[in-house]
Each structure stands twice: as C-alpha cells, then as structure tokens.
Design a protein around this motif. Structure first.
Motif, mmCIF file in Angstrom:
data_model
loop_
_atom_site.group_PDB
_atom_site.id
_atom_site.type_symbol
_atom_site.label_atom_id
_atom_site.label_comp_id
_atom_site.label_asym_id
_atom_site.label_seq_id
_atom_site.Cartn_x
_atom_site.Cartn_y
_atom_site.Cartn_z
ATOM 1 N N ALA A 231 40.943 55.802 48.386
ATOM 2 C CA ALA A 231 40.727 57.193 48.817
ATOM 3 C C ALA A 231 39.785 57.907 47.839
ATOM 4 C CB ALA A 231 42.070 57.916 48.897
ATOM 5 N N GLU A 232 39.786 57.448 46.583
ATOM 6 C CA GLU A 232 38.879 58.041 45.580
ATOM 7 C C GLU A 232 37.503 57.365 45.591
ATOM 8 O OE1 GLU A 232 42.655 58.981 42.568
ATOM 9 O OE2 GLU A 232 41.358 57.242 42.199
ATOM 10 N N GLY A 233 37.313 56.472 46.548
ATOM 11 C CA GLY A 233 36.002 55.821 46.713
ATOM 12 C C GLY A 233 35.770 54.657 45.769
ATOM 13 N N LYS A 234 36.834 54.129 45.182
ATOM 14 C CA LYS A 234 36.649 53.036 44.213
ATOM 15 C C LYS A 234 36.610 51.676 44.911
ATOM 16 C CE LYS A 234 38.838 55.251 40.241
ATOM 17 N NZ LYS A 234 39.871 56.233 40.594
ATOM 18 N N GLU A 235 35.832 50.788 44.334
ATOM 19 C CA GLU A 235 35.802 49.401 44.808
ATOM 20 C C GLU A 235 36.969 48.671 44.134
ATOM 21 O OE1 GLU A 235 32.146 46.409 45.647
ATOM 22 O OE2 GLU A 235 32.386 46.992 43.552
ATOM 23 N N ILE A 236 37.595 47.726 44.851
ATOM 24 C CA ILE A 236 38.744 47.009 44.285
ATOM 25 C C ILE A 236 38.280 45.635 43.782
ATOM 26 C CG2 ILE A 236 41.109 46.185 44.696
ATOM 27 C CD1 ILE A 236 40.702 49.268 45.152
ATOM 28 N N VAL A 237 38.558 45.367 42.513
ATOM 29 C CA VAL A 237 38.149 44.090 41.911
ATOM 30 C C VAL A 237 39.397 43.377 41.379
ATOM 31 C CG1 VAL A 237 36.722 42.988 40.134
ATOM 32 C CG2 VAL A 237 35.949 45.126 41.199
ATOM 33 N N VAL A 238 39.560 42.114 41.754
ATOM 34 C CA VAL A 238 40.659 41.320 41.192
ATOM 35 C C VAL A 238 40.054 40.307 40.217
ATOM 36 C CG1 VAL A 238 42.504 39.641 41.676
ATOM 37 C CG2 VAL A 238 42.140 41.579 43.223
ATOM 38 N N VAL A 239 40.570 40.270 38.993
ATOM 39 C CA VAL A 239 40.120 39.287 38.008
ATOM 40 C C VAL A 239 41.212 38.228 37.892
ATOM 41 C CG1 VAL A 239 39.484 38.883 35.596
ATOM 42 C CG2 VAL A 239 38.731 40.978 36.755
ATOM 43 N N MET B 285 36.905 41.153 30.213
ATOM 44 C CA MET B 285 35.997 41.406 31.339
ATOM 45 C C MET B 285 36.635 42.393 32.319
ATOM 46 S SD MET B 285 33.058 40.798 32.716
ATOM 47 C CE MET B 285 32.236 40.908 34.305
ATOM 48 N N ALA B 286 37.939 42.238 32.577
ATOM 49 C CA ALA B 286 38.641 43.146 33.491
ATOM 50 C C ALA B 286 38.531 44.584 32.985
ATOM 51 C CB ALA B 286 40.111 42.732 33.608
ATOM 52 N N ALA B 287 38.690 44.773 31.675
ATOM 53 C CA ALA B 287 38.616 46.127 31.110
ATOM 54 C C ALA B 287 37.197 46.684 31.214
ATOM 55 C CB ALA B 287 39.085 46.108 29.660
ATOM 56 N N ILE B 288 36.222 45.833 30.992
ATOM 57 C CA ILE B 288 34.831 46.299 31.083
ATOM 58 C C ILE B 288 34.527 46.753 32.515
ATOM 59 C CG2 ILE B 288 32.424 45.468 31.044
ATOM 60 C CD1 ILE B 288 33.268 43.842 28.518
ATOM 61 N N ILE C 149 42.425 44.814 39.160
ATOM 62 C CA ILE C 149 43.745 44.184 39.053
ATOM 63 C C ILE C 149 43.542 42.838 38.349
ATOM 64 C CG2 ILE C 149 45.787 43.389 40.317
ATOM 65 C CD1 ILE C 149 44.528 45.012 42.773
ATOM 66 N N GLY C 150 44.080 42.719 37.144
ATOM 67 C CA GLY C 150 44.043 41.431 36.445
ATOM 68 C C GLY C 150 45.193 40.593 36.978
ATOM 69 N N CYS C 151 44.899 39.398 37.442
ATOM 70 C CA CYS C 151 45.951 38.609 38.082
ATOM 71 C C CYS C 151 46.163 37.296 37.324
ATOM 72 C CB CYS C 151 45.558 38.336 39.532
ATOM 73 S SG CYS C 151 46.857 37.539 40.468
ATOM 74 N N GLN C 152 47.406 36.985 37.095
ATOM 75 C CA GLN C 152 47.758 35.850 36.254
ATOM 76 C C GLN C 152 48.982 35.166 36.844
ATOM 77 O OE1 GLN C 152 46.391 35.184 32.969
ATOM 78 N NE2 GLN C 152 47.683 33.389 33.209
ATOM 79 N N ARG C 153 49.011 33.858 36.817
ATOM 80 C CA ARG C 153 50.215 33.168 37.308
ATOM 81 C C ARG C 153 51.427 33.547 36.455
ATOM 82 N NH1 ARG C 153 48.562 27.462 35.697
ATOM 83 N NH2 ARG C 153 48.079 28.779 33.928
ATOM 84 N N PRO C 154 52.599 33.671 37.069
ATOM 85 C CA PRO C 154 53.776 33.989 36.248
ATOM 86 C C PRO C 154 54.374 32.732 35.626
ATOM 87 C CG PRO C 154 54.353 34.041 38.568
ATOM 88 C CD PRO C 154 52.908 33.645 38.512
ATOM 89 N N SER C 155 53.535 31.929 34.961
ATOM 90 C CA SER C 155 54.057 30.721 34.315
ATOM 91 C C SER C 155 54.770 31.128 33.032
ATOM 92 C CB SER C 155 52.910 29.762 33.984
ATOM 93 O OG SER C 155 52.063 30.362 33.033
ATOM 94 N N LEU C 156 55.669 30.281 32.580
ATOM 95 C CA LEU C 156 56.404 30.554 31.343
ATOM 96 C C LEU C 156 55.457 30.858 30.202
ATOM 97 C CD1 LEU C 156 59.323 28.060 30.722
ATOM 98 C CD2 LEU C 156 59.372 30.512 31.155
ATOM 99 N N PHE D 207 43.431 42.666 48.840
ATOM 100 C CA PHE D 207 42.863 44.008 48.672
ATOM 101 C C PHE D 207 41.440 43.980 48.107
ATOM 102 C CE2 PHE D 207 47.515 44.754 47.501
ATOM 103 C CZ PHE D 207 47.872 45.115 48.786
ATOM 104 N N ALA D 208 40.985 42.803 47.668
ATOM 105 C CA ALA D 208 39.771 42.745 46.842
ATOM 106 C C ALA D 208 38.466 42.879 47.620
ATOM 107 C CB ALA D 208 39.754 41.429 46.083
ATOM 108 N N ASP D 209 37.519 43.629 47.023
ATOM 109 C CA ASP D 209 36.132 43.607 47.489
ATOM 110 C C ASP D 209 35.361 42.549 46.704
ATOM 111 O OD1 ASP D 209 36.384 45.900 49.258
ATOM 112 O OD2 ASP D 209 36.620 47.080 47.419
ATOM 113 N N VAL D 210 35.782 42.393 45.448
ATOM 114 C CA VAL D 210 35.177 41.366 44.584
ATOM 115 C C VAL D 210 36.299 40.658 43.829
ATOM 116 C CG1 VAL D 210 33.644 40.935 42.601
ATOM 117 C CG2 VAL D 210 33.073 42.760 44.232
ATOM 118 N N VAL D 211 36.209 39.331 43.740
ATOM 119 C CA VAL D 211 37.143 38.569 42.901
ATOM 120 C C VAL D 211 36.327 37.904 41.790
ATOM 121 C CG1 VAL D 211 38.781 36.647 42.761
ATOM 122 C CG2 VAL D 211 38.699 38.055 44.811
ATOM 123 N N VAL D 212 36.754 38.102 40.558
ATOM 124 C CA VAL D 212 36.097 37.452 39.424
ATOM 125 C C VAL D 212 37.035 36.372 38.908
ATOM 126 C CG1 VAL D 212 35.159 37.805 37.101
ATOM 127 C CG2 VAL D 212 34.888 39.587 38.843
#
Ligand SMILES: NC(=O)c1ccc[n+]([C@@H]2O[C@H](COP(=O)([O-])OP(=O)(O)OC[C@H]3O[C@@H](n4cnc5c(N)ncnc54)[C@H](O)[C@@H]3O)[C@@H](O)[C@H]2O)c1
Length: 548
Positions: free
Chosen positions: A40-48, A58-61, A77-84, A132-137
């Motif tokens: 709604a704020e016009g932002k692009e959604i990026v999943v790293v 890179m996600a923070a940048i 959205i920084g995405c990480q497997r929930p591995s131990l 949700f992603a427009d771009v996935v890194v």
C-alpha cells in the motif's frame, strides 16, 4: 501428547525454540499483513534466500534503498531454513541484531536501522513468503567438497542447498517475479541447472511464461568495509533472456551505488559466472605461484618480503602479495574447483585434466602451504634443544586474514592440526575471534564428516579449544610462538616483552613478514630462535648476532 521443544543455539549460546508445524500458518499471516501494508506504501517486495555472511548484509542494503524522493522503496524478507544450525538467525534479525559478527560497525547499524526504525526488513523461516516476492535474491551457499588433502581434482561441487532453494522458489513465486542468483556457482549452473528446475516447476503449476532468472555474483569482503564492499563496488550481471537481463540491471541500479561503481552487463549467465571463477582463480594462482619462490628464498638467504616490495614499485606489478600460511577464506580455496568440476559435470567435457593444469595446482599448493609452518616450528624448537612433541606453542591469529574474525578455511587451522598431530600443546590467541568453530564443533562444522580433522590424527581434544584474549597470560611458559596472521595488535610487539611474558627464550615463527629485521636481531640477542616463511635472510642475521 506435547512434543519436546527443540532449540537452535546462537554462537553466543542463546537458545531459540525451533518452530513447530502450527507456527508456520501464524508466521505466514504475520508476514502477509506486513506485506499488504508495504504494498500500500508502494514498496517492492524482495525475498533474500539465505541470511549468512552475504545474504544478511545484502538484505539490509536492499532494505535501506530509497526512491527519488528519499522514501524507502523496498520491503525485504530475509528467509532462512529453520534448521537446528541456522534457525537462530531469524529471531536475531527480527530483533534488529546482525547474525554475522563483523568488524565493520556499519553492519549492526544498517540492520538495526532497517528493522527497528525504517521497518523495511524482517526475517522469516517460512518459505511460503516467496509467493509475495517481486524479486528473489539467492544467497545460499554452494560448496566444493575436497576428499583428499592437496588433491582438489577428486572433489565435487555440493549444490544441494542451491538446488533445493531453486526448487522451492519455482514452486512458490509468481510468474512476474525475478530470481537473482548471487551465489558463486559452477559456470553453467544458472542456465543449465537452475533454469530447467524453475521451468519444470512452472510447467507443473500450469504457468506458461518463462521464469525470469538472472545471475550477479558477490564480491563482498567481510572486514572493516563489509557494507561498502557490497554496496559501493563494481558488479557484473546477466540474465537468461532479455527480460531478466533488463530486470536485474534495473534492480541493481536501484539498490547499489552503480553511479560511482558502474555495472557490467554480460550477454549470458555463464559469462558472469565465469567472471567470478576466473577472478578468484587468478588471485589463488598468483598466491600459489609465490610458494615456490618462498621456499627458494628460505634456502638462499633471500627475504621474499623485500623482493615483493621492490617489485611492487613497478605500477604494472603492484598487486603482488605474500601468501602467508595458505590462503583461506570462503571463496579462494573453492571457486577454481567449481570451474574445474563444471567443465566435466555440467558442460560435458572429458578432457578436464588436459585443459586445467594451473587452477588445480594452485588450489592444491595453497591448501597445503600451512604444513610447512609446522616444519619450521619443529626445526626452530629442535635448534633450541626442545622437541615438538609436548612443546607448549602459542598460535597468534586464527582468522584467514588480518583484522577480521572470519576463520573459514584459515591457514592457521591447518597449522594447529598438523602441530597437534605431532604432539604439540597449543594455545590460541586472536583479538577478533571469540569462538573457533572449525575446532570447537569439528564434528558438525562445516558439516558432519567435512572437517579438516579427517586428514590428521590425535584431533579429538580440539573441541575444547578456547580463544584467549590476554597475550601476556597466553604466552606464560611458551616454548614457541607462531605469528600466523598480521593482525594490527601483532605488528609492533616488542621482543623483550614477548620473552618476558614467556618467562624464557622461545622459538618465534613469522608466517607473514610481520617481524622487522631489528626485531629478528633482538630475538636472537635474547637467545631465541627465529624462523619464517619466505625469509632466508634470517640465517644471516643469526650469524651476525652470534659473531658479535
Ligand atoms: N563470505 C564471503 O566472503 C563471500 C564473498 C563473495 C561471494 N560469496 C558467495 O556468496 C554465497 C553465500 O556465501 P555466505 O558466505 O553468505 O554463506 P553462508 O553459509 O554464510 O550463508 C548461506 C546461508 O544460506 C542458508 N541456506 C542454506 N540452504 C537454504 C535454503 N534451502 N533456504 C534458505 N536458506 C538456506 C544457510 O543456512 C546459511 O545461513 C556463496 O556462494 C559464496 O561463495 C561469499
């Protein structure tokens, strides 16, 4: 019946409960609400995908990006497997804390700013957020496993994490989404491995458009310029076809400082992938090349450090470097291996051993150079009538390069393992390293069965390793000290202090041209023995002191 809670442990020992089945839906709804607001704020959604050394920063940048009017333009959205092993990174990031320890204060600042103030960065364990992603890194690892010490030709690329990630992406993303692989990959991976996986997943879902896939490798240097080495640095990119190429160009122009550090766009991903591999193999090769001259110098009264400094006066040769005890770091020891392996296993050529002579040799030399440090230590002790077996040795510097805390594949690890095999009692000092995971958790890290432990005997007790911070205390009673890394704190140590702290003359091993000729002379005057990689002139100083 209630199930037992399983915890993921952060490096500092904090426990985070690993999510259970019912947590996934709650997590998706949490993220969906934030995404709706950001859209709604016009932002692009990026999943790293992958929030390790590269992905977290890179996600923070990306999350710090603003549009022409200065408003934040991306929600990340920084995405990480929930591995131990890795889950703890998610709750830590969500608190605004960096999951990677860095010497660059900007790392903590940019992550805190984006998470807590700008609210443009979150982390999630649920890969459903990919929809949700427009771009996935993609910043997951792609390793090269070596099976024999000093023979990389028997090794192989380990693409399991990367392939699994690409498959998940194909199953979840929207057709318009651009996937950008930043992982260093074996040349051909983007077009001939990842693209087919995405296409197959799209076909299965009845999507008839071509997946948008691009490649742009990272040149990050985890150190004092960590953030800047990603944002303010030259990038190379390419796409599988025109639309992806245009998409990646647009994205990188938005998130990186391409005004001062222009972008190079290649025609095909194999060209940008090869750029990374050749760039790092070149570096590994010029380092390995110095090994033979280092040995030559030791045996013929030559100080290779002075030779290099003299040559570097020529502007054409100004990037010559001294190799120290091997090369280390995550990239240089493996990247040439990815190229060698790809030639056969992705690109289908059988004559790899005829074509590739220099790259494998360079890696093999760099991987084993540190063993010579153990020989020098043994010989220095012998000259002082001590045996290496049972000797108290202090190793100064655990990381792979000066003034960083990154211990991955450091030459120091090889030095320690070889000396321990020979029976030495080792203490470790490093101002930047709190935990030496390669030793402390050698049965699980980097993964079960992959530790360098397997190339040596008598390694079991290294799990009890602690990294000491007080050098005078560490040196008490030492029979030998090895300066393995040129950390700032080691450059101006006085020989008189070292001998005083040790309480006796000791063997001093210089692996990186750290000691000045004056210091070497003084050590001899104090009754010490000095040996160094590539510094044959030490014998001359020794004779002079003895004569005087
Ligand atoms: N670290 C460096 O100095 C450096 C420099 C240049 C390039 N690179 C390249 O960048 C890439 C990433 O390196 P890194 O140092 O960040 O590695 P890393 O191991 O620190 O991070 C990779 C992360 O990906 C996560 N991961 C693995 N599988 C996943 C999956 N299926 N879904 C989500 N997350 C997953 C891991 O848990 C880990 O946190 C590598 O290809 C490396 O060669 C690294």
């Amino acid at each position: 019946m209630p199930t037992e809670t399983i915890y993921s442990l952060s490096p500092s020992g904090e426990k985070f409960p690993v999510p259970e089945k019912h947590d996934y839906q709650v997590e998706k709804e949490r993220v969906a609400a934030l995404v709706t607001k950001a859209r709604a704020e016009g932002k692009e959604i990026v999943v790293v995908m992958g929030v390790g050394f590269v992905g977290a920063v890179m996600a923070a940048i990306i999350a710090d990006t603003v549009d022409k009017s200065g408003n934040p333009s991306k929600f990340v959205i920084g995405c990480q497997r929930p591995s131990l092993r890795s889950y703890w990174k998610i709750p830590m990031l969500n608190r605004g804390e960096s999951p990677v320890k860095a010497e660059d204060p900007e790392v903590d600042k940019i992550i805190t700013r984006c998470v807590n103030e700008k609210k443009t960065l979150i982390a999630s364990f649920n890969s459903e957020v990919l929809e949700f992603a427009d771009v996935v890194v993609v910043d997951v690892q792609c390793d090269f496993t070596k099976y024999d010490l000093g023979d990389m030709r028997t090794g192989e690329a380990d693409m399991a994490a990367l392939e699994a990630t690409i498959k998940t992406i194909g199953e979840k993303i929207q057709p318009h989404c651009l996937t950008l692989i930043e992982t260093t990959v074996a040349p051909g991976t983007t077009e001939f491995v990842a693209w087919p996986i995405l296409k197959k997943a799209f076909a299965k879902r009845g999507i008839d458009s071509v997946p948008l896939l691009a490649h742009s490798f990272e040149r990050v240097m985890p150190g004092r310029e960590y953030v800047s080495s990603i944002r303010d640095f030259w990038r190379v990119c390419s796409g599988c076809e025109a639309k992806a190429r245009a998409g990646v160009e647009k994205f990188l122009h938005e998130v990186l400082n391409t005004k001062d550090f222009p972008l190079t766009v290649m025609d095909r991903p194999i060209e940008s992938e090869t750029t990374k591999i050749v760039e790092n193999s070149y570096r590994a090769t010029i380092l390995a090349y110095m090994n033979e001259w280092s040995i030559f110098a030791e045996r013929n009264g030559v100080d290779l450090i002075k030779v290099i400094n003299a040559i570097k006066m020529r502007p054409t040769h100004s990037n010559m470097i001294f190799p120290g005890p091997g090369v280390g770091g995550y990239c240089l020891p493996k990247d040439g291996g990815l190229g060698y392996w790809a030639y056969r296993h992705i690109l289908g050529f059988e004559d790899g051993d005829d074509v590739f002579k220099i790259t494998p040799t360079a890696i093999d030399i760099n991987d084993t150079r540190a063993l010579h440090v153990a020989e020098l230590t043994r010989d220095a002790l012998r000259n002082m009538a001590h045996y290496i077996a049972g000797a108290d040795v202090v190793l100064c510097g655990a990381s792979y390069r000066q003034d960083v805390g990154d211990t991955r594949y450091s030459g120091s690890e090889m030095v320690v393992r070889k000396l321990v095999e020979m029976g030495a009692e080792i203490k470790i000092h490093d101002p930047y390293v709190d935990h030496w995971y390669e030793l402390e958790t050698q049965d699980e890290y980097p993964s079960p069965g992959h530790s360098w432990k397997r190339f040596f005997r008598n390694q079991e007790h290294l799990t009890e390793t602690t990294v000491l911070k007080n050098l005078p205390l560490a040196l008490k009673g030492a029979e030998a000290v090895i300066f393995a890394v040129p950390h700032k704190a080691y450059l101006s140590l006085s020989p008189d202090d070292i001998v005083k702290w040790a309480g006796q003359p000791l063997a001093v091993i210089d692996c990186f041209g750290i000691l000045s000729d004056q210091a070497i002379r003084r050590y001899f005057e104090l009754g010490c023995e000095v040996k160094a990689l590539g510094r044959g002139h030490i014998q001359r100083i020794k004779s002079e002191v003895r004569r005087d």
